[in-house]
Design a protein around this motif. Structure first.
Motif, PDB file in Angstrom:
ATOM      1  N   ASP A  78      49.063  38.320  34.822  1.00  0.00           N
ATOM      2  CA  ASP A  78      48.115  37.208  34.763  1.00  0.00           C
ATOM      3  C   ASP A  78      48.770  35.964  34.171  1.00  0.00           C
ATOM      4  OD1 ASP A  78      46.339  39.047  35.745  1.00  0.00           O
ATOM      5  OD2 ASP A  78      45.311  39.387  33.843  1.00  0.00           O
ATOM      6  N   HIS A  84      48.240  32.908  41.307  1.00  0.00           N
ATOM      7  CA  HIS A  84      47.218  33.896  40.956  1.00  0.00           C
ATOM      8  C   HIS A  84      46.116  34.047  41.991  1.00  0.00           C
ATOM      9  CE1 HIS A  84      46.429  30.018  39.223  1.00  0.00           C
ATOM     10  NE2 HIS A  84      45.215  30.311  38.834  1.00  0.00           N
ATOM     11  N   PHE A 140      46.196  37.138  44.427  1.00  0.00           N
ATOM     12  CA  PHE A 140      45.953  38.512  43.971  1.00  0.00           C
ATOM     13  C   PHE A 140      44.473  38.859  44.104  1.00  0.00           C
ATOM     14  CE2 PHE A 140      49.905  37.328  42.084  1.00  0.00           C
ATOM     15  CZ  PHE A 140      50.614  38.496  41.865  1.00  0.00           C
ATOM     16  N   ARG A 188      42.349  40.487  42.687  1.00  0.00           N
ATOM     17  CA  ARG A 188      41.945  41.119  41.432  1.00  0.00           C
ATOM     18  C   ARG A 188      41.250  40.059  40.592  1.00  0.00           C
ATOM     19  NH1 ARG A 188      44.693  41.634  36.452  1.00  0.00           N
ATOM     20  NH2 ARG A 188      44.085  43.488  35.246  1.00  0.00           N
ATOM     21  N   LEU A 189      40.028  40.324  40.173  1.00  0.00           N
ATOM     22  CA  LEU A 189      39.218  39.321  39.480  1.00  0.00           C
ATOM     23  C   LEU A 189      39.916  38.796  38.237  1.00  0.00           C
ATOM     24  CD1 LEU A 189      36.571  37.752  39.085  1.00  0.00           C
ATOM     25  CD2 LEU A 189      35.650  39.772  37.921  1.00  0.00           C
ATOM     26  N   GLU A 190      40.487  39.703  37.434  1.00  0.00           N
ATOM     27  CA  GLU A 190      41.102  39.280  36.182  1.00  0.00           C
ATOM     28  C   GLU A 190      42.313  38.382  36.413  1.00  0.00           C
ATOM     29  OE1 GLU A 190      38.796  42.953  35.686  1.00  0.00           O
ATOM     30  OE2 GLU A 190      40.406  42.343  37.059  1.00  0.00           O
ATOM     31  N   THR A 191      43.006  38.570  37.524  1.00  0.00           N
ATOM     32  CA  THR A 191      44.181  37.750  37.814  1.00  0.00           C
ATOM     33  C   THR A 191      43.795  36.426  38.462  1.00  0.00           C
ATOM     34  OG1 THR A 191      45.528  39.747  38.105  1.00  0.00           O
ATOM     35  CG2 THR A 191      46.404  37.696  39.000  1.00  0.00           C
ATOM     36  N   SER A 192      42.930  36.477  39.446  1.00  0.00           N
ATOM     37  CA  SER A 192      42.547  35.250  40.156  1.00  0.00           C
ATOM     38  C   SER A 192      41.888  34.242  39.230  1.00  0.00           C
ATOM     39  CB  SER A 192      41.594  35.592  41.309  1.00  0.00           C
ATOM     40  OG  SER A 192      42.240  36.361  42.285  1.00  0.00           O
ATOM     41  N   SER A 213      42.343  34.166  35.833  1.00  0.00           N
ATOM     42  CA  SER A 213      42.997  34.285  34.530  1.00  0.00           C
ATOM     43  C   SER A 213      43.199  32.930  33.876  1.00  0.00           C
ATOM     44  CB  SER A 213      44.351  34.992  34.695  1.00  0.00           C
ATOM     45  OG  SER A 213      45.180  34.239  35.577  1.00  0.00           O
ATOM     46  N   SER A 249      31.847  43.458  47.244  1.00  0.00           N
ATOM     47  CA  SER A 249      33.011  43.776  46.421  1.00  0.00           C
ATOM     48  C   SER A 249      33.761  42.483  46.102  1.00  0.00           C
ATOM     49  CB  SER A 249      33.943  44.732  47.168  1.00  0.00           C
ATOM     50  OG  SER A 249      34.540  44.070  48.288  1.00  0.00           O
ATOM     51  N   THR A 284      36.851  42.091  46.599  1.00  0.00           N
ATOM     52  CA  THR A 284      37.775  41.858  47.710  1.00  0.00           C
ATOM     53  C   THR A 284      37.121  41.008  48.792  1.00  0.00           C
ATOM     54  OG1 THR A 284      38.744  44.023  47.267  1.00  0.00           O
ATOM     55  CG2 THR A 284      39.351  42.957  49.332  1.00  0.00           C
ATOM     56  N   TRP A 343      36.918  37.533  47.291  1.00  0.00           N
ATOM     57  CA  TRP A 343      38.263  36.962  47.225  1.00  0.00           C
ATOM     58  C   TRP A 343      38.720  36.475  48.593  1.00  0.00           C
ATOM     59  CZ3 TRP A 343      42.549  39.122  49.767  1.00  0.00           C
ATOM     60  CH2 TRP A 343      43.782  38.519  49.482  1.00  0.00           C
TER      61      TRP A 343
END
Length: 412
Positions: free
Chosen positions: A129, A138, A141, A143-147, A149, A220, A222, A225
């Motif tokens: 992250d 970012h 990715f 991934r919620l925590e990365t996108s 971050s 989801s 995904t 995203w």
């Protein structure tokens, strides 16, 4: 190539009898701040609960998608303005340098500020992250925590960086489209945008379900995203902005006034509130702002009356990028100080929201004056030789004989 040549994309034919297109579009600059405030409205109403009762619930619902709407507007606007001001003989490295100087220093400052706040709060952050956010990767990715971050709004800069890298190639390729076929190309891009939403809805897995903000476990991450964060999908809005600029420059935009175009944008937002989420956000929603962008550009070109062209509106628009980068941290810190669960009578709650807005504006002015503006002025100027003369390639980009033109172009 018939219809138009690569060298005339940014210039209007003299046979039209109209004045050449202006190098600056102040109404669009004014609109930038409106879009930034829409993003602020979503974050302040969903990350705090300052207004109690039905008023609070009403504004939370009313502005639930305004942030997404504002970001989509920025993506369209980027393609439009870059095409409007482009020169076909401008070297790609110089273009990339200007855009990087425009966005990265301010991103780095807010990245460090967000990192300091996370360390102070003892919140763990994964190495991926930190690094992906630092280098604006970012949003790639799923991934919620990365996108989201670090400074959560910076994911859109990851998309913008991708747009900028692609722009020289896109400008050349889309410049080959004949003027008579521009609307066909617009239709193709619109179909692709709708197709992306359909792909996310029916072809991307809806597991595990995500419960955050107003999504109530329907999709989801995904799926979200793919429609909202994924740079190649969001690049369709950027491409739509490029084509929209070509339509206006070619004189093929219909006679739609600024007020009716604003009505279309408002009506589109209201419709988005009642559509399934994947069709009420991202590119599908952004398309409703296209008429407003085009009509505002025409209003400036033809010098029609525009409330967005005033000095205050333009100054706020110039601060909009810095405001966008700082406001979420102000909202989050303000919410912690005031109390995330505290609710106030409407007048007090709205007053606190205005305080957070004012603090965000003050910090954005500081970021703009100390970082963004001086660096853009310093590093976006044309190169000079040892005798102080502007180099030949630089002369081809800049409007000759005008220091003011140099300063205006440097801010683009």
């Amino acid at each position: 190539m018939s219809g138009t040549s690569q060298a005339t994309i940014g210039a209007r034919s003299d046979t039209t009898g109209r004045v050449p297109p202006p190098s600056r579009l102040p109404s669009l600059t004014g609109l930038r701040f409106v879009a930034a405030v829409l993003v602020f409205a979503t974050h302040v109403t969903w990350n705090t609960s300052l207004v109690e009762g039905p008023y609070g619930a009403g504004i939370r619902q009313a502005f639930s998608l305004s942030g997404a709407y504002g970001v989509g507007f920025f993506f369209l606007l980027s393609g439009f303005v870059l095409t409007w001001t482009a020169r076909p003989d401008d070297p790609a490295p110089r273009f990339w340098r200007r855009r990087l100087v425009k966005i990265y220093p301010s991103h780095l400052v807010t990245f460090l500020a967000a990192g300091a706040l996370l360390v102070a709060a003892a919140r763990p952050v994964a190495t991926v992250d930190w690094l992906s956010n630092l280098f604006l990767l970012h949003a790639w990715f799923p991934r919620l925590e990365t996108s989201t971050s670090m400074n959560g709004v910076s994911w859109s800069l990851s998309c913008e960086l991708f747009f900028y890298l692609c722009f020289p190639l896109l400008y050349r390729l889309l410049g080959q489209i004949r003027e008579s076929r521009l609307w066909v190309a617009v239709g193709v891009v619109v179909a692709l945008i709708v197709g992306a939403a359909l792909t996310a809805r029916f072809l991307v897995s809806d597991q595990p379900r995500l419960e955050i903000f107003f999504l109530d476990g329907s999709y989801s991450f995904t799926q979200v995203w793919f429609v909202y964060f994924f740079p190649p999908v969001r690049a369709l809005e950027f491409v739509l902005g490029i084509l929209l600029a070509r339509v206006v420059l070619a004189g093929r935009w219909p006679a739609l006034g600024l007020l009716p175009a604003a009505g279309v944008a408002v009506a589109g937002y209201v419709a988005a509130l009642y559509l399934p989420y994947l069709f009420g956000t991202g590119g599908v929603a952004s398309m409703w702002t296209a008429p407003l962008i085009a009509s505002a550009a025409v209003a400036d070109w033809e010098r029609r009356r525009s409330p967005l062209r005033g000095p205050v509106a333009v100054r706020l628009g110039e601060l909009s990028f810095a405001f966008y980068l700082v406001h979420l941290m102000v909202v989050m810190i303000g919410g912690q100080v005031i109390g995330l669960d505290r609710r106030f009578p409407p007048l007090v709650g709205f007053a606190l929201i205005l305080v957070l807005l004012a603090v965000s504006l003050a910090l954005s002015w500081l970021l703009y004056r100390c970082v963004e503006d001086p660096l853009v002025r310093r590093f976006s100027r044309p190169s000079t030789d040892t005798n102080g003369r502007v180099s030949g390639s630089a002369r081809r980009w800049w409007v000759p004989g005008s220091a003011a033109s140099d300063r205006r172009a440097a801010r683009r």
